[in-house]
Enzyme design. Sequence first.
Site, PDB file in Angstrom:
ATOM      1  N   ASP A   1      19.038  44.641  23.375  1.00 55.05           N
ATOM      2  CA  ASP A   1      18.132  44.406  24.504  1.00 55.05           C
ATOM      3  C   ASP A   1      18.866  43.575  25.548  1.00 55.05           C
ATOM      4  OD1 ASP A   1      15.750  44.554  25.953  1.00 55.05           O
ATOM      5  OD2 ASP A   1      14.925  42.755  25.039  1.00 55.05           O
TER       6      ASP A   1
ATOM      7  N   ASN B   1      18.449  37.823  28.912  1.00 50.66           N
ATOM      8  CA  ASN B   1      19.016  37.401  27.628  1.00 50.66           C
ATOM      9  C   ASN B   1      20.477  36.979  27.755  1.00 50.66           C
ATOM     10  OD1 ASN B   1      16.682  37.744  26.094  1.00 50.66           O
ATOM     11  ND2 ASN B   1      17.103  39.915  25.734  1.00 50.66           N
TER      12      ASN B   1
ATOM     13  N   ASP C   1      18.844  35.720  22.020  1.00 51.14           N
ATOM     14  CA  ASP C   1      17.746  36.575  21.585  1.00 51.14           C
ATOM     15  C   ASP C   1      18.232  37.936  21.078  1.00 51.14           C
ATOM     16  OD1 ASP C   1      15.313  37.608  20.956  1.00 51.14           O
ATOM     17  OD2 ASP C   1      14.521  37.649  23.004  1.00 51.14           O
TER      18      ASP C   1
END
Length: 334
Positions: A202, A207, A219
Site C-alpha cells: 500500500d 505511508n 504501515d
Amino acid sequence: MSANVHPFERLSPQRIVEAVESLGMWLPGEPFTLNSYENRVFMVSDDERRRWVVKFYRPERWTDAQIQEEHDFLFELDEAGVSVGVPWRSETGDSLHHTEGFRFALFAQVVGQAPELEKPADLFALGEVLGQVHAVGKQRDFRYRRTLDPDAMVQESRTQVLGSRWMNARQRRAYERISQELHEALRQRGWPQSWNLRVHGDCHIGNILGRDERFSLVDFDDSVMAPAVQDLWMLLTAQSDPEAHMQLAEIIEGYEQHLDFDRRQLEWVEPLRSLRLVRHSAWLAARWDDPAFPRAFPWVAEEGYWDDHIRTLEQQRHALEQAPRWIAGLDTGF
C-alpha cells in the site's frame, strides 16, 4: 454493552493508556488520535518524552500469524539497514500484544514529511528504498499472508458492492456491466507467479515519511506477495507523458541501485489502478458498520457518489484499451 456496538467503540482513552502501560511504560498524558480507518492508531508519549505510535488491529481481519509475519518482515528489513517503522519488542521478544480482545503493537514515531513526487531527487530516493525493501523481500516468501490475486479481488469487490443498499436500479445495472468488463480485462492479463515477492502493498505517500531525501516506509499492514510494480505504481502521479516518464525513470534508476526491475511489469500499472478503484468502493461498503466510516465518508450513501464512481470506472476501462503509456519512451532494457 449492546451487541450492536462496534468493537472499536470500546477503545476509550483509558483503555488505550492501560494497554500501553501493561507493557511496563507510564503515560502521563492522554492518547492523540491519528488519521486511520482500517485500524485505530494513536500517538502517545511516555514519561521520558519519547513518542510512540500504538496500533490496534481491526478485529477478525488478520490472524495472529499474519500480523506476526508482517512484524518479522519489518525486523528483517531493519536488520538489513532498510529504513522502516519497526515494532517495539518486550523483554521476552514479543511485538504483538493482546488486551481485552484486541491485538496491538507499539512503534517508535517516525518523523518527517511526505515526499514531493515532482522532485527528481525525492523520486530517486524513493526508488532506492523500495529497491532495498524488495531485495530483502525476494529472499523468501510469506507463509501466512495473502498473495495479490486481481481476479478473486475484483469478484469479491463486485459481490460486496452489488450486495449494498445504496445504488438505484439504473446504477446497479451500469455498475454490474462496467465492473464485469473490468474483471474480464484483468482476467485476460495475468502475471507470472515468478514476479511475486514480499512487498509493502500500500505504497502511497501517506505511508512514506522523511527529510533531506531520506525516506522511511511505515504501515506494512497490507504487506502481501505481489509483483514489484505494486509498490511503484501509486507514485506515478503525473498527467503529462514527459513528466510521467521523468517520474518513472528516476524511480527505476534509484530502484536499480539495489535490484533489477523487469520493465514488463509496467503493463500492470493501469490494471492495478483499476483494481484499487474497484476495491475502494467495496472497502467502504464492507466497513459501513464501523461508525467511523459514515462519519468520514457520508457521501457514499448519496446517489451522486455512485454516478461519479461508475463514470470513473468507465474512464478506466478506456485507459486499459490504450497502449501502456508507461512503457512508451522508456528504455525497456530488452
